[in-house]
Design a protein around this motif. Sequence first.
Motif, PDB file in Angstrom:
ATOM      1  N   VAL A  39     -27.148  20.721  27.704  1.00 32.98           N
ATOM      2  CA  VAL A  39     -27.493  21.714  26.677  1.00 32.98           C
ATOM      3  C   VAL A  39     -27.156  21.178  25.290  1.00 32.98           C
ATOM      4  CG1 VAL A  39     -26.918  23.987  25.755  1.00 32.98           C
ATOM      5  CG2 VAL A  39     -27.278  23.697  28.210  1.00 32.98           C
ATOM      6  N   LEU A  40     -25.987  20.568  25.145  1.00 37.23           N
ATOM      7  CA  LEU A  40     -25.589  19.997  23.857  1.00 37.23           C
ATOM      8  C   LEU A  40     -26.561  18.899  23.425  1.00 37.23           C
ATOM      9  CD1 LEU A  40     -23.587  19.675  21.518  1.00 37.23           C
ATOM     10  CD2 LEU A  40     -22.235  18.142  22.982  1.00 37.23           C
ATOM     11  N   LEU A  41     -26.993  18.072  24.363  1.00 38.20           N
ATOM     12  CA  LEU A  41     -27.943  17.013  24.045  1.00 38.20           C
ATOM     13  C   LEU A  41     -29.245  17.594  23.494  1.00 38.20           C
ATOM     14  CD1 LEU A  41     -28.807  14.006  24.190  1.00 38.20           C
ATOM     15  CD2 LEU A  41     -29.576  14.458  26.529  1.00 38.20           C
ATOM     16  N   LEU A  42     -29.755  18.629  24.148  1.00 35.79           N
ATOM     17  CA  LEU A  42     -31.000  19.246  23.702  1.00 35.79           C
ATOM     18  C   LEU A  42     -30.836  19.901  22.335  1.00 35.79           C
ATOM     19  CD1 LEU A  42     -32.211  20.823  27.069  1.00 35.79           C
ATOM     20  CD2 LEU A  42     -32.935  18.683  26.010  1.00 35.79           C
ATOM     21  N   VAL A  43     -29.706  20.564  22.116  1.00 28.27           N
ATOM     22  CA  VAL A  43     -29.466  21.215  20.820  1.00 28.27           C
ATOM     23  C   VAL A  43     -29.403  20.180  19.703  1.00 28.27           C
ATOM     24  CG1 VAL A  43     -27.767  22.506  19.465  1.00 28.27           C
ATOM     25  CG2 VAL A  43     -28.340  23.255  21.773  1.00 28.27           C
ATOM     26  N   LEU A  44     -28.696  19.082  19.944  1.00 29.71           N
ATOM     27  CA  LEU A  44     -28.557  18.058  18.911  1.00 29.71           C
ATOM     28  C   LEU A  44     -29.900  17.427  18.558  1.00 29.71           C
ATOM     29  CD1 LEU A  44     -25.281  16.210  20.035  1.00 29.71           C
ATOM     30  CD2 LEU A  44     -25.569  17.799  18.128  1.00 29.71           C
ATOM     31  N   ILE A  45     -30.756  17.218  19.566  1.00 26.39           N
ATOM     32  CA  ILE A  45     -32.045  16.575  19.314  1.00 26.39           C
ATOM     33  C   ILE A  45     -33.053  17.553  18.725  1.00 26.39           C
ATOM     34  CG2 ILE A  45     -34.025  15.447  20.393  1.00 26.39           C
ATOM     35  CD1 ILE A  45     -32.125  14.165  22.372  1.00 26.39           C
ATOM     36  N   ALA A  55     -27.321  11.144  19.373  1.00 32.07           N
ATOM     37  CA  ALA A  55     -27.103  12.323  20.201  1.00 32.07           C
ATOM     38  C   ALA A  55     -26.625  11.937  21.600  1.00 32.07           C
ATOM     39  CB  ALA A  55     -28.389  13.149  20.287  1.00 32.07           C
ATOM     40  N   LEU A  56     -27.277  10.961  22.214  1.00 34.46           N
ATOM     41  CA  LEU A  56     -26.878  10.519  23.554  1.00 34.46           C
ATOM     42  C   LEU A  56     -25.464   9.946  23.560  1.00 34.46           C
ATOM     43  CD1 LEU A  56     -30.131   8.873  24.948  1.00 34.46           C
ATOM     44  CD2 LEU A  56     -28.757  10.581  26.145  1.00 34.46           C
ATOM     45  N   LEU A  57     -25.144   9.166  22.540  1.00 42.86           N
ATOM     46  CA  LEU A  57     -23.813   8.568  22.473  1.00 42.86           C
ATOM     47  C   LEU A  57     -22.745   9.639  22.275  1.00 42.86           C
ATOM     48  CD1 LEU A  57     -22.552   5.756  22.612  1.00 42.86           C
ATOM     49  CD2 LEU A  57     -22.664   5.655  20.111  1.00 42.86           C
ATOM     50  N   ALA A  58     -23.008  10.596  21.383  1.00 40.32           N
ATOM     51  CA  ALA A  58     -22.040  11.669  21.124  1.00 40.32           C
ATOM     52  C   ALA A  58     -21.831  12.534  22.363  1.00 40.32           C
ATOM     53  CB  ALA A  58     -22.523  12.526  19.949  1.00 40.32           C
ATOM     54  N   VAL A  59     -22.926  12.852  23.049  1.00 38.77           N
ATOM     55  CA  VAL A  59     -22.816  13.676  24.254  1.00 38.77           C
ATOM     56  C   VAL A  59     -22.083  12.925  25.354  1.00 38.77           C
ATOM     57  CG1 VAL A  59     -24.165  14.732  26.116  1.00 38.77           C
ATOM     58  CG2 VAL A  59     -24.800  15.122  23.732  1.00 38.77           C
ATOM     59  N   SER A  60     -22.332  11.637  25.482  1.00 35.27           N
ATOM     60  CA  SER A  60     -21.633  10.834  26.491  1.00 35.27           C
ATOM     61  C   SER A  60     -20.120  10.883  26.264  1.00 35.27           C
ATOM     62  CB  SER A  60     -22.122   9.382  26.448  1.00 35.27           C
ATOM     63  OG  SER A  60     -23.493   9.294  26.754  1.00 35.27           O
ATOM     64  N   ILE A  61     -19.699  10.741  25.029  1.00 37.06           N
ATOM     65  CA  ILE A  61     -18.263  10.789  24.715  1.00 37.06           C
ATOM     66  C   ILE A  61     -17.712  12.181  24.989  1.00 37.06           C
ATOM     67  CG2 ILE A  61     -16.580  10.610  22.841  1.00 37.06           C
ATOM     68  CD1 ILE A  61     -18.423   8.495  21.576  1.00 37.06           C
ATOM     69  N   ALA A  62     -18.449  13.217  24.562  1.00 37.25           N
ATOM     70  CA  ALA A  62     -17.986  14.592  24.768  1.00 37.25           C
ATOM     71  C   ALA A  62     -17.885  14.926  26.256  1.00 37.25           C
ATOM     72  CB  ALA A  62     -18.931  15.567  24.066  1.00 37.25           C
ATOM     73  N   ARG A 439     -38.272  16.580  29.202  1.00 36.84           N
ATOM     74  CA  ARG A 439     -39.427  16.204  28.374  1.00 36.84           C
ATOM     75  C   ARG A 439     -39.912  17.389  27.536  1.00 36.84           C
ATOM     76  NH1 ARG A 439     -43.304  13.146  25.659  1.00 36.84           N
ATOM     77  NH2 ARG A 439     -45.393  13.861  26.160  1.00 36.84           N
ATOM     78  N   VAL A 440     -40.132  18.514  28.178  1.00 41.39           N
ATOM     79  CA  VAL A 440     -40.645  19.680  27.467  1.00 41.39           C
ATOM     80  C   VAL A 440     -39.638  20.162  26.427  1.00 41.39           C
ATOM     81  CG1 VAL A 440     -41.353  22.089  27.723  1.00 41.39           C
ATOM     82  CG2 VAL A 440     -42.139  20.383  29.369  1.00 41.39           C
ATOM     83  N   ALA A 441     -38.349  20.042  26.747  1.00 44.30           N
ATOM     84  CA  ALA A 441     -37.317  20.568  25.858  1.00 44.30           C
ATOM     85  C   ALA A 441     -37.133  19.729  24.604  1.00 44.30           C
ATOM     86  CB  ALA A 441     -35.999  20.680  26.610  1.00 44.30           C
ATOM     87  N   GLN A 442     -37.172  18.398  24.733  1.00 43.74           N
ATOM     88  CA  GLN A 442     -36.838  17.574  23.568  1.00 43.74           C
ATOM     89  C   GLN A 442     -37.938  16.609  23.119  1.00 43.74           C
ATOM     90  OE1 GLN A 442     -36.127  13.972  24.007  1.00 43.74           O
ATOM     91  NE2 GLN A 442     -36.926  14.319  26.069  1.00 43.74           N
ATOM     92  N   GLY A 443     -38.985  16.400  23.903  1.00 43.36           N
ATOM     93  CA  GLY A 443     -40.158  15.691  23.420  1.00 43.36           C
ATOM     94  C   GLY A 443     -40.243  14.209  23.709  1.00 43.36           C
TER      95      GLY A 443
END
Length: 532
Positions: A39-45, A55-62, A439-443
């Motif tokens: 969810v955080l990944l989708l929100v950030l993107i 976004a991927l790097l930040a979510v991975s750390i979180a 795909r549909v969520a973030q493109g």
Amino acid sequence: MSSLLAATPTPEAPPHTGGLLLLIDGTAGLLTVAALGIVLLLVLIIKVRLQPFVALLAVSIAVGLSAGLSVTELFGTVQRSTSVSMIESGMGGILGHVAIIIGLGTMLGAILEVSGGAEALSSRLLNLFGEKRAPLAMGLTGLIFGIPVFFDVGIFVLAPIVYAAAKRSGKSILLYAMPLLAGLSMTHAFLPPHPGPVAAAGLFKVDLGWVILMGVIVGIPAVLAAWAYAAWIGKCLFVPVPQDMVEAADEAKAAVAAERAARRAAVGGPTDGASTGAGKSTATGKGTGAGTGSGSVAVAEGPSEAPAEQPPALSTVFLIIGTPLLLILAATFSSIALDPSTFRSVIEFFGHPFVALTIALLMAYYLLGIRRGWSRKSLETVSTASLKPVGNILLVVGAGGVFGAVLKGSGIADALADTFNDVGLPVVVLAWLISVVLRVAQGSATVAIVTTAGIVVPLVEGQDLSQAHLALIIMAISAGSIFASHVNDGGFWIVAKYFGISERDTLKSWTVLETVLSVAGFAVAALLSIFI
């Protein structure tokens, strides 16, 4: 008594404790961390518009910290020690395989593009199939030329041919653009050296030969279904040729003609048409939307002037594109059909993706460049320029590898595997569904593939699945990654603006075309997975 105590198994402690796991223990906590991370990944993107790599790097750390990983496990230590950084191993593990293939494939595509290979291919196919079957010729052009070039580059190069065909026939531009786009999209989604399937192959540790074979088997029926829809929608919706693009193409051709005439006048005779035409058409075509090859090929010159550079022979284009594919496939099947021997080692050497693509690139350098008058500096300039857009792709793919490493190292991957196994759906179906949602969520198709692969890889570990079956799972993920391209996808806007299609008609044509391609590809992959 002591032997009895020694034989008594001691319960294994959970791999990590900390973060959210202090509040929600066990599998429920790990699944909560995974859900919140996605969810955080989708929100950030989507909402924050953060660059996907960041976004991927930040979510991975979180996700890692929330799942109880220590800072040392995530980042290693300043001093040299035995501890391995998950971020470094995740990034390096995937890029060590992917970066070289994408880099070589990108340079190969650039040489084919600038040399006029697309013009040669499309012109021959249009002449072969005739006016009535021009849409099929455009589809085959996209299918073949889409193997070595990226999707958007294929549009930029081949769009002027679509304009010309639609203008000559007076029919809707959709009738010619949609088959071309279907061919480009199929190769981009299912076939190496495009980043999506290459990244997934690296994460699943599947030979590229199997990915190529399954990509062809799954992709051909899918693109046929897409072509059928393209033929129908092209007759239902009339979209005129965008005049600004036609005018830009004409201006580009005129500029190239003036450039060549000026150079000949300056030296008192014909000059190096190959390097002049190729270099100028690239610079002009990119800025105006004109085809790269068409600028240097389609210029009509007076009888007193030297003829324009001829496009490369179609057989040469096929030879360069087909060589690496055949070498990789030969190496893959030699490991099955042949016993270990020197002959098999030679085949496997030349069929390794790194070697096969290097051979193809050197062939392109000579056959399309040096033999046709290009200077070594021109080859270097075209190759270097082609690598500039690749950095973003590689970083996103690498960050996806980091995400997968964190999921596995934190224990989340095992929790997800146990949960999905309890659902009872086949892995190939789950892979497609997860990829579709992302795909549909973030493109981004690439983000959808690398994220889905990070989630799905643990589901297949320990199942002793064959390379062919794993390749079919990759095909399902790739099919899901192109589902329903809409307003959050850059490809949607490229198609809409470049072909002059309204947003509403783009949804009716391009979005549905991608959905047909996705569903048909998944259906074939799922059916084959039952028997393989």
